[in-house]
Motif scaffolding. Structure first.
Motif, PDB file in Angstrom:
ATOM      1  N   UNK A  48       0.864  -1.184   0.000  1.00  0.00           N
ATOM      2  CA  UNK A  48       0.000   0.000   0.000  1.00  0.00           C
ATOM      3  C   UNK A  48       0.902   1.236   0.000  1.00  0.00           C
ATOM      4  N   UNK A  49       0.365   2.343  -0.456  1.00  0.00           N
ATOM      5  CA  UNK A  49       1.178   3.549  -0.632  1.00  0.00           C
ATOM      6  C   UNK A  49       0.473   4.779  -0.061  1.00  0.00           C
ATOM      7  N   UNK A  50       1.257   5.613   0.635  1.00  0.00           N
ATOM      8  CA  UNK A  50       0.799   6.962   0.983  1.00  0.00           C
ATOM      9  C   UNK A  50       1.615   7.927   0.139  1.00  0.00           C
ATOM     10  N   UNK A  51       0.949   8.784  -0.606  1.00  0.00           N
ATOM     11  CA  UNK A  51       1.631   9.733  -1.477  1.00  0.00           C
ATOM     12  C   UNK A  51       1.570  11.132  -0.868  1.00  0.00           C
ATOM     13  N   UNK A  78       2.674  18.385  -2.484  1.00  0.00           N
ATOM     14  CA  UNK A  78       2.324  19.752  -2.103  1.00  0.00           C
ATOM     15  C   UNK A  78       0.880  20.082  -2.446  1.00  0.00           C
ATOM     16  N   UNK A  79       0.500  19.831  -3.680  1.00  0.00           N
ATOM     17  CA  UNK A  79      -0.861  20.180  -4.044  1.00  0.00           C
ATOM     18  C   UNK A  79      -1.500  19.376  -5.160  1.00  0.00           C
ATOM     19  N   UNK A  80      -0.729  18.546  -5.837  1.00  0.00           N
ATOM     20  CA  UNK A  80      -1.350  17.794  -6.930  1.00  0.00           C
ATOM     21  C   UNK A  80      -1.566  16.343  -6.508  1.00  0.00           C
ATOM     22  N   UNK A  81      -2.304  15.596  -7.345  1.00  0.00           N
ATOM     23  CA  UNK A  81      -2.408  14.159  -7.115  1.00  0.00           C
ATOM     24  C   UNK A  81      -1.788  13.393  -8.282  1.00  0.00           C
ATOM     25  N   UNK A  82      -0.844  14.038  -8.967  1.00  0.00           N
ATOM     26  CA  UNK A  82      -0.183  13.416 -10.122  1.00  0.00           C
ATOM     27  C   UNK A  82       0.459  12.072  -9.767  1.00  0.00           C
ATOM     28  N   UNK A  83       1.214  12.065  -8.640  1.00  0.00           N
ATOM     29  CA  UNK A  83       1.924  10.842  -8.277  1.00  0.00           C
ATOM     30  C   UNK A  83       0.943   9.744  -7.849  1.00  0.00           C
ATOM     31  N   UNK A 131      -3.952  -0.782  -9.040  1.00  0.00           N
ATOM     32  CA  UNK A 131      -4.987  -1.399  -8.200  1.00  0.00           C
ATOM     33  C   UNK A 131      -4.498  -1.846  -6.843  1.00  0.00           C
ATOM     34  N   UNK A 132      -3.684  -1.024  -6.211  1.00  0.00           N
ATOM     35  CA  UNK A 132      -3.310  -1.287  -4.826  1.00  0.00           C
ATOM     36  C   UNK A 132      -3.845  -0.115  -4.004  1.00  0.00           C
ATOM     37  N   UNK A 133      -3.950  -0.275  -2.684  1.00  0.00           N
ATOM     38  CA  UNK A 133      -4.469   0.828  -1.872  1.00  0.00           C
ATOM     39  C   UNK A 133      -3.494   2.005  -1.884  1.00  0.00           C
ATOM     40  N   UNK A 134      -3.977   3.176  -2.265  1.00  0.00           N
ATOM     41  CA  UNK A 134      -3.126   4.368  -2.257  1.00  0.00           C
ATOM     42  C   UNK A 134      -3.930   5.549  -1.712  1.00  0.00           C
ATOM     43  N   UNK A 135      -3.323   6.273  -0.788  1.00  0.00           N
ATOM     44  CA  UNK A 135      -3.972   7.459  -0.239  1.00  0.00           C
ATOM     45  C   UNK A 135      -3.070   8.661  -0.478  1.00  0.00           C
ATOM     46  N   UNK A 136      -3.668   9.728  -0.926  1.00  0.00           N
ATOM     47  CA  UNK A 136      -2.953  10.958  -1.237  1.00  0.00           C
ATOM     48  C   UNK A 136      -3.026  11.895  -0.030  1.00  0.00           C
ATOM     49  N   UNK A 137      -1.872  12.387   0.413  1.00  0.00           N
ATOM     50  CA  UNK A 137      -1.877  13.476   1.394  1.00  0.00           C
ATOM     51  C   UNK A 137      -1.455  14.741   0.671  1.00  0.00           C
ATOM     52  N   UNK A 138      -2.325  15.710   0.710  1.00  0.00           N
ATOM     53  CA  UNK A 138      -2.013  16.993   0.104  1.00  0.00           C
ATOM     54  C   UNK A 138      -1.532  17.910   1.227  1.00  0.00           C
ATOM     55  N   UNK A 139      -0.256  18.275   1.199  1.00  0.00           N
ATOM     56  CA  UNK A 139       0.296  19.023   2.344  1.00  0.00           C
ATOM     57  C   UNK A 139      -0.073  20.501   2.299  1.00  0.00           C
ATOM     58  N   UNK A 140      -0.774  20.910   1.264  1.00  0.00           N
ATOM     59  CA  UNK A 140      -1.184  22.313   1.095  1.00  0.00           C
ATOM     60  C   UNK A 140      -0.015  23.268   1.270  1.00  0.00           C
ATOM     61  N   UNK A 141       1.074  22.938   0.644  1.00  0.00           N
ATOM     62  CA  UNK A 141       2.224  23.837   0.650  1.00  0.00           C
ATOM     63  C   UNK A 141       3.296  23.489   1.663  1.00  0.00           C
ATOM     64  N   UNK A 142       2.988  22.654   2.664  1.00  0.00           N
ATOM     65  CA  UNK A 142       4.028  22.281   3.632  1.00  0.00           C
ATOM     66  C   UNK A 142       5.062  21.401   2.932  1.00  0.00           C
ATOM     67  N   UNK A 143       6.317  21.597   3.307  1.00  0.00           N
ATOM     68  CA  UNK A 143       7.429  21.026   2.549  1.00  0.00           C
ATOM     69  C   UNK A 143       7.825  19.636   3.017  1.00  0.00           C
ATOM     70  N   UNK A 144       7.018  19.014   3.863  1.00  0.00           N
ATOM     71  CA  UNK A 144       7.343  17.684   4.376  1.00  0.00           C
ATOM     72  C   UNK A 144       6.055  17.059   4.903  1.00  0.00           C
ATOM     73  N   UNK A 145       6.068  15.745   5.045  1.00  0.00           N
ATOM     74  CA  UNK A 145       4.991  15.087   5.776  1.00  0.00           C
ATOM     75  C   UNK A 145       5.314  15.146   7.257  1.00  0.00           C
ATOM     76  N   UNK A 146       4.275  15.181   8.114  1.00  0.00           N
ATOM     77  CA  UNK A 146       4.515  14.970   9.539  1.00  0.00           C
ATOM     78  C   UNK A 146       3.644  13.808  10.003  1.00  0.00           C
ATOM     79  N   UNK A 179      -4.587   9.554   7.833  1.00  0.00           N
ATOM     80  CA  UNK A 179      -4.989   8.724   6.686  1.00  0.00           C
ATOM     81  C   UNK A 179      -4.920   7.227   6.973  1.00  0.00           C
ATOM     82  N   UNK A 180      -4.355   6.832   8.130  1.00  0.00           N
ATOM     83  CA  UNK A 180      -4.184   5.394   8.372  1.00  0.00           C
ATOM     84  C   UNK A 180      -5.524   4.657   8.427  1.00  0.00           C
ATOM     85  N   UNK A 181      -6.568   5.362   8.827  1.00  0.00           N
ATOM     86  CA  UNK A 181      -7.899   4.756   8.893  1.00  0.00           C
ATOM     87  C   UNK A 181      -8.444   4.299   7.542  1.00  0.00           C
ATOM     88  N   UNK A 182      -7.851   4.820   6.462  1.00  0.00           N
ATOM     89  CA  UNK A 182      -8.313   4.427   5.128  1.00  0.00           C
ATOM     90  C   UNK A 182      -7.826   3.034   4.713  1.00  0.00           C
TER      91      UNK A 182
END
Lengths: 221, 221
Positions: free
Chosen positions: A61-64, A67-72, A80-95, A102-105
Motif C-alpha cells: 500500500x502507498x501513501x503519497x 504539495x498540491x497535486x495528485x499526479x503521483x 490497483x493497490x491501496x493508495x492514499x494521497x496526502x495533500x500538504x497544502x504547501x508544507x514542505x514535508x509530511x509529519x 490517513x491510516x484509517x483508510x
C-alpha cells in the motif's frame, strides 16, 4: 531563539504521534518505509517498478505526499493497490499527524508493506519521524555526488540509499566511489543500491532486500 | 492552526527586513537575484559559467546559502570575486535576516550584480523574500518535466526559468514543450532559457539578458 523553541515543541508533538503510528504498524506487522529524495530523483518511478514486480508476492500500500497535486497518486492508482494521497497544502514535508489522519483508510489485515512517499525535499522531511520502520533515501546521478556532504542529517537517519539513474552515469562526472565513501563516513550502516528505474537496472537486489524486511517484520516476536 | 499563525508572523518579520535589503540594493543600483532550484540542478555550475564569461563586463558578487558546508562558496572563491557564505545550520531556506547580516561584508560601490544562491529546495525558499530584484529558478532535464505543476508557488513568483542539462535531453522522456506550457500557464511573464552549463549550450542568451538587467538597474531613475 523563539523559532527554535517553536520547532522543538512541534517536533516533540510529532514524535508522540509517530509512536502511535509505529504501534499500529507493529501490531499489524506491516513494514513501513519513509521514502525521501529531491524533487525528480525518481521516487514514484521506483514505486512503479517495485509494485509491478512485487505486487503478487507482497501486499503493498502507498501513501503519497505531495504539495498540491495528485499526479503521483494517479500514477500509482493504476496498479490497483491501496493508495492514499496526502495533500500538504504547501508544507514542505509530511509529519506524523498527516500520516495518522490517513491510516484509517487502510485495511492493515491486507497489507504487509506500506511505502510513504514524502514530499520531494532533502532537508525538512529529515526532521519528522512518521512512525516508519526505516528511511530510504534516493539520490540520482544527474544531481551530483555531493549530496551526503551537503545533507548529512538525511543520510545519518537512513537505512538505505538508492542511487538512481545509473544509465546516465556516462554522461556526467559523477564519482560513484566518492559518494559511497561520503555516505558511509556519515552512516557506516547504510545499505547502498545502484539502480536505474528507467532502464530497469539493479532493481533485483532492492526487491530482495525489501522482501527480506517484510518477511522479518512478519516473523518477529 | 497555531503553526499557521506562527508562520504568518515569521513571514511578516521577514518581509520588513527584505525591504531594508531592497533599499540597500536600490540605493547602490545593484541588481540582485535570488537563485533557486532543487539540490543538484546546477546552480553553482551556472554561477561558475556566468562569472567566467562576465567577470570583466560586470562587477559580480555572490552570497552562497548552504545547510552546513562551504563547498559551493569554495567553488566560487577561485574566481576572485566577493563571496560570502551563509551557513543556515540546517534551515531549509535563506531568510532576509540571514542576508541582512552579511550585506556589511560587501563594498557595494564595487558591485553591480549580486547573486544569492539559495539552499537547494523547491518549496520553502519560495515563501521568503530576500529583497532581491528578481527570482531565477533552475530546473534540470533529469528531474522531469512536472516541476511547474508540482511546485507552482516557486514559478508564480519567478522572473526567469533556466532549464539546465539540455545535453541529457536525448536520454530522457522530458517533454520540453509541455514544461514550457505548464510554466507559462502559471506565470505568463516567465522568461525561459534552455541551457547546459556542462556542455556550454544556450548560455549566451542568459548572459545577454543578465547584462540588460544590470544596465537597466544602473540607468533607472
Amino acid at each position: 531563539m523563539t523559532r527554535v523553541k517553536v520547532f522543538t515543541n512541534i517536533l516533540k508533538a510529532n514524535d508522540s504521534i509517530a509512536q502511535k503510528n509505529r504501534d499500529i504498524f507493529n501490531k499489524n506487522r506491516v513494514y513501513a518505509i519513509n521514502l525521501m529524495s529531491s524533487p525528480g530523483s525518481g521516487k514514484t518511478s521506483l514505486l512503479e517498478r517495485t509494485i509491478e514486480s512485487l505486487k503478487d508476492e507482497l501486499k503493498i500500500a502507498v501513501v503519497e505526499g505531495d504539495l498540491q497535486t495528485d499526479k503521483d497518486a494517479k500514477r500509482i492508482e493504476k496498479y490497483n493497490i491501496p493508495v492514499v494521497q496526502i495533500n500538504t497544502k504547501g508544507a514542505c514535508h509530511l509529519d506524523s499527524k498527516m500520516v495518522d489522519r490517513v491510516l484509517g483508510f487502510f485495511n492493515f489485515q491486507e497489507i504487509n508493506l506500506l511505502v510513504i512517499e514524502n514530499v520531494g525535499n532533502l532537508v525538512c522531511p529529515a526532521s519528522f519521524d512518521l512512525g516508519e520502520d526505516d528511511r530510504v533515501i534516493m539520490v540520482s546521478i544527474p544531481e551530483g555526488d555531493d549530496k551526503p556532504i551537503k545533507y548529512p542529517v538525511m543520510f545519518r537517519k537512513a537505512k538505505v540509499v538508492l542511487i538512481n539513474k545509473v544509465d546516465l552515469l556516462d554522461y556526467t562526472n559523477f564519482n560513484m566511489a566518492g559518494i559511497k565513501k561520503d555516505a558511509l563516513s556519515i552512516n557506516p550502516h547504510l545499505k547502498i543500491f545502484e539502480i536505474s528505474c528507467q532502464a530497469g537496472e539493479g532493481l533485483e537486489d532492492w526487491f530482495d532486500w525489501l522482501k527480506e524486511q517484510v518477511r522479518k517484520k512478519r516473523d518477529e516476536d
